[in-house]
Design a protein around this motif. Structure first.
Motif, mmCIF file in Angstrom:
data_model
loop_
_atom_site.group_PDB
_atom_site.id
_atom_site.type_symbol
_atom_site.label_atom_id
_atom_site.label_comp_id
_atom_site.label_asym_id
_atom_site.label_seq_id
_atom_site.Cartn_x
_atom_site.Cartn_y
_atom_site.Cartn_z
ATOM 1 N N ASP A 74 42.351 17.604 0.672
ATOM 2 C CA ASP A 74 42.247 18.958 -0.319
ATOM 3 C C ASP A 74 41.573 20.129 0.163
ATOM 4 O O ASP A 74 40.387 19.730 0.627
ATOM 5 C CB ASP A 74 41.995 18.363 -1.486
ATOM 6 C CG ASP A 74 42.088 19.111 -2.761
ATOM 7 O OD1 ASP A 74 43.178 19.389 -3.198
ATOM 8 O OD2 ASP A 74 40.948 19.865 -3.227
ATOM 9 N N ARG A 76 40.423 23.900 0.035
ATOM 10 C CA ARG A 76 40.292 25.122 -0.872
ATOM 11 C C ARG A 76 39.534 26.440 0.098
ATOM 12 O O ARG A 76 38.652 26.178 0.785
ATOM 13 C CB ARG A 76 39.186 24.730 -2.049
ATOM 14 C CG ARG A 76 38.967 25.902 -2.972
ATOM 15 C CD ARG A 76 38.004 25.744 -3.999
ATOM 16 N NE ARG A 76 36.702 25.689 -3.447
ATOM 17 C CZ ARG A 76 35.834 24.936 -4.017
ATOM 18 N NH1 ARG A 76 35.855 24.355 -5.169
ATOM 19 N NH2 ARG A 76 34.605 24.608 -3.505
ATOM 20 N N HIS A 94 44.521 26.935 -2.717
ATOM 21 C CA HIS A 94 44.238 25.338 -2.433
ATOM 22 C C HIS A 94 45.420 24.797 -1.949
ATOM 23 O O HIS A 94 46.537 25.260 -2.385
ATOM 24 C CB HIS A 94 44.099 24.642 -3.984
ATOM 25 C CG HIS A 94 42.897 25.326 -4.701
ATOM 26 N ND1 HIS A 94 41.834 24.613 -5.048
ATOM 27 C CD2 HIS A 94 42.581 26.719 -5.265
ATOM 28 C CE1 HIS A 94 40.820 25.317 -5.836
ATOM 29 N NE2 HIS A 94 41.346 26.640 -5.799
ATOM 30 N N ARG A 96 46.993 20.660 -0.773
ATOM 31 C CA ARG A 96 46.877 19.371 -0.850
ATOM 32 C C ARG A 96 47.816 18.606 0.021
ATOM 33 O O ARG A 96 49.078 18.776 -0.289
ATOM 34 C CB ARG A 96 46.653 18.795 -2.244
ATOM 35 C CG ARG A 96 46.273 17.425 -2.273
ATOM 36 C CD ARG A 96 45.977 16.904 -3.879
ATOM 37 N NE ARG A 96 44.976 17.670 -4.281
ATOM 38 C CZ ARG A 96 44.566 17.437 -5.547
ATOM 39 N NH1 ARG A 96 45.207 16.895 -6.454
ATOM 40 N NH2 ARG A 96 43.445 18.263 -6.061
ATOM 41 N N TYR A 121 48.686 26.126 -4.448
ATOM 42 C CA TYR A 121 48.459 27.323 -5.609
ATOM 43 C C TYR A 121 47.173 28.235 -5.131
ATOM 44 O O TYR A 121 46.297 27.780 -4.404
ATOM 45 C CB TYR A 121 48.183 26.626 -6.739
ATOM 46 C CG TYR A 121 46.955 25.459 -6.783
ATOM 47 C CD1 TYR A 121 47.254 24.182 -6.856
ATOM 48 C CD2 TYR A 121 45.796 26.168 -7.216
ATOM 49 C CE1 TYR A 121 46.121 23.381 -7.052
ATOM 50 C CE2 TYR A 121 44.678 25.139 -7.474
ATOM 51 C CZ TYR A 121 44.968 23.717 -7.346
ATOM 52 O OH TYR A 121 43.912 22.981 -7.622
#
Lengths: 502, 177
Positions: A74, A76, A94, A96, A121
């Motif tokens: 993940d 960020r 973000h 994933r 997103y």
């Protein structure tokens, strides 16, 4: 940021990734910060009974020993970082990547084709209004998780790409979102699936939470679009199930096959309602999560049949638009002896109904109920003992779905083989008991859900179904088979595994 | 039974000795959370403060927590670490000052957990020389089970790592005192 290169904090990941992601992360270090988290479940489970290393078929018996390897990364990227004590705008990107295969741990050998970019997103906060977070991209949202089952009954927007706004102010959390679920639901046969919905979570007092939400999906009729919802006229459910729609038509209209009915355009709708109740923080009750959902599944598109070398598409919207799923789940975490003994209890009930199908046993017409209990004893902060047990009952509504015996064909309903029927096996009920125990090392300390966990486990299952685990046994009774059938109802598994969020 | 014996044995394995101060020294401790959406600085949750007390005591140091009234207002007004260390040094009657600042940011739901990142700065100084403070900044990813768990719970969940990092900081500084 003042434009000067700042010393990265410990734990920040230097940009080292190839491709698009690499380009994104190669943005100037003084302008953005990248943060990588993830999840990992890996281990080996030698199976001396011909299984694939999982104790049973699925998570209904508890996630432990019933799930395979899994990895999530993940990412960020804080393009504009949130600053404490301010209400300045912030924004983050973000991404994933996740999948269920790890090198040497399963048959997929960690192949990247097992992985997908499941979420992407951009979030922005303190724009237009403080306490409001905008999100554009994938919108997956759930009220919480049944940890022992690894299930999220109260989940919306899992398939949706669009825009959402989340208001998080004091005791109120409100999410509203809209988008399109077409690609996730229909894949390569994409058609727009407008999706709208929301969720409201309230915290009226400390130790109590309530949640309600839902989503509606609408697939409009589009004349001429072969992927839009249609219904082929005069198709019986049984003929469709047998793949004999065209055959039936040809028998009834031997000289008019070219006039096989054209599909009639229509529209389709599906929906889901979710609810949540959480409470805790008193006596031995750490927290209790109760989730519920009721949904109508989205109708299917088309299936194909081949007749005399010609392919026919059979549109089945009206044969698949009465499928509902009720799911109720609860998980109670108890601290029985603080710092010494914790107990987690969980239960799950599912009711799947298919109003169009009264003749064939399928996963759309069944009920199931299950209970799981996990005890964890802390012999020291980092060394724990684990014991878990579960019992589950699954029942098919439309007749036999499970094989109790290797020669179940001779023990069908009324003792009669049903070679032209839809039943599978000799029982409409599957009962499963599992017990698991072992040693757990938790470097970060006590807690049933504290991770990372390094585990040495033994698992035992009894099922009334024969060979109730993933296997490669011969199931036919063909006399010329090279391998004989095997009948066994107990299953043992040893496991060395690790699980971590990071 | 063998599991019980094995786990009991593993649980009893001894740890290596820690760095010790040559003489008992008093340490004034401030542990503050900076909420993302509020201006006012708050006291860190009990598990973190208890952990700090433990790592200090293990090193022959005598911790004393400054009361919130002594620093909350000043820490809310002055947001730089040097200012805060100097303020704590002035307010304290001790040999050393330890200031731990943290803020927590929610990231995303990840495989059933709520992922938070706790950004921490730990600073140790001699009360007489706050300008010579030594700092350690680090991030702690934490995974909370429930949505109602917010910043305070995230910081509390980071306690084991904060203890470890502050321990390293103490070991570095104690060797040079």
């Amino acid at each position: 940021m003042d434009g000067q290169a700042a010393e990265p904090r410990a734990g920040y990941v230097r940009p080292m990734f190839p491709g698009t992601l690499g380009l994104l992360l190669l943005a100037p270090a003084w302008a953005v910060k990248a943060d990588v988290g993830g999840y990992l479940r890996v281990g080996t489970r030698p199976d001396f009974q011909g299984g694939d290393g999982r104790l049973g078929y699925w998570n209904l018996y508890g996630r432990l020993l019933n799930e395979g390897p899994y990895a999530t990364l993940d990412f960020r990227l804080d393009v504009l970082e949130q600053q404490p004590g301010t209400r300045l705008p912030w924004t983050s990107v973000h991404l994933r990547v996740e999948g269920g295969s790890i090198g040497n741990a399963d048959a997929g050998l960690g192949d990247l084709s097992s992985y997908r970019l499941s979420q992407a997103y951009v979030q922005a906060g303190n724009v237009l209004s403080s306490d409001l977070v905008w999100q554009v991209g994938t919108l997956d949202f759930y009220f919480g998780d049944l940890g022992l089952y690894d299930m999220r009954p109260a989940q919306i927007f899992y398939e949706t790409v669009g825009v959402s706004a989340m208001l998080d102010r004091g005791p109120v959390q409100l999410l509203l979102g809209a988008g399109d679920s077409g690609y996730s639901v229909k894949g390569s046969e994409y058609n727009t699936l407008l999706t709208g919905g929301g969720a409201l979570r309230l915290r009226p007092v400390r130790g109590l939470e309530l949640g309600l939400g839902g989503q509606v999906r609408y697939e409009p009729s589009v004349t001429g679009n072969r992927n839009a919802p249609h219904q082929t006229p005069d198709v019986s459910y049984e003929d469709w199930l047998r793949g004999e729609v065209v055959l039936r038509y040809a028998n009834q209209n031997p000289t008019w096959l070219l006039d096989f009915p054209d599909p009639v355009p229509t529209d389709a709708m599906s929906w889901k309602g979710i609810g949540y109740l959480g409470f805790g923080g008193f006596g031995p009750v750490v927290w209790n999560n109760a989730f519920g959902s009721l949904q109508r599944l989205h109708p299917e598109g088309a299936s194909s049949e081949s007749y005399e070398g010609v392919e026919y598409r059979i549109y089945v919207k009206e044969l698949t638009d009465q499928r509902t799923v009720l799911l109720l789940g609860d998980e109670l975490q108890l601290s029985l002896v603080p710092k010494r003994l914790d107990l987690v209890l969980a239960g799950l009930y599912g009711d799947h109904r298919d109003g169009d199908n009264d003749i064939a046993p399928t996963d759309h017409d069944r009920t199931y109920a299950s209970g799981v209990a996990r005890l964890q004893v802390y012999t020291s902060p980092t060394v724990h003992l684990l014991a878990e047990t579960s019992y589950a009952r699954e029942k098919s509504r439309n007749g036999n779905l499970y094989r109790e015996h290797a020669d179940s064909i001779f023990a069908n309903t009324d003792g009669q083989p049903d070679t032209d029927g839809f039943e599978i096996g000799d029982s409409d009920v599957r009962r499963t008991w599992q017990g698991k125990t072992g040693l757990v090392l938790n470097p970060l300390g006590r807690g049933v859900y504290t991770r990372p966990s390094l585990r040495l486990l033994y698992g035992l299952q009894y099922s009334n179904q024969n060979n109730a685990f993933g296997n490669s046994f011969v199931e036919s009774l063909e006399q010329y088979d090279d391998f004989d059938t095997v009948e066994q109802h107990w299953h043992h598994v040893l496991a060395v595994e690790a699980e971590a969020w990071f | 039974m063998s599991f019980v014996l094995l786990s009991a044995l593993l649980g009893c394995l001894s740890r290596p000795a820690l760095v010790q101060a040559e003489r008992p020294m008093s340490v004034a401790v401030v542990a503050a959370i900076e909420p993302l959406d509020e201006a006012r600085v708050q006291v860190m949750p009990e598990p973190v403060r208890a952990g700090l007390e433990k790592v200090l005591a293990e090193r022959n140091l005598q911790p004393t927590e400054l009361s919130a009234e002594q620093w909350e207002g000043a820490f809310t007004r002055g947001r730089s670490t040097p200012f805060r260390v100097a303020h704590a040094a002035l307010a304290a009657q001790s040999d050393l000052v330890l200031v731990v600042e943290a803020f927590a940011r929610y990231g995303s739901q990840l495989n059933g957990r709520y992922r938070w990142t706790v950004q921490v700065t730990a600073t140790l100084a001699q009360a007489s020389k706050p300008e010579q403070a030594v700092s350690r900044a680090f991030d702690v990813p934490v995974f909370l089970l429930h949505a109602h768990e917010r910043e305070a719970e995230a910081v509390a969940a980071a306690a084991p790592v904060i203890e470890r990092q502050v321990g390293h900081l103490l070991d570095q500084v104690l060797g040079g005192l």
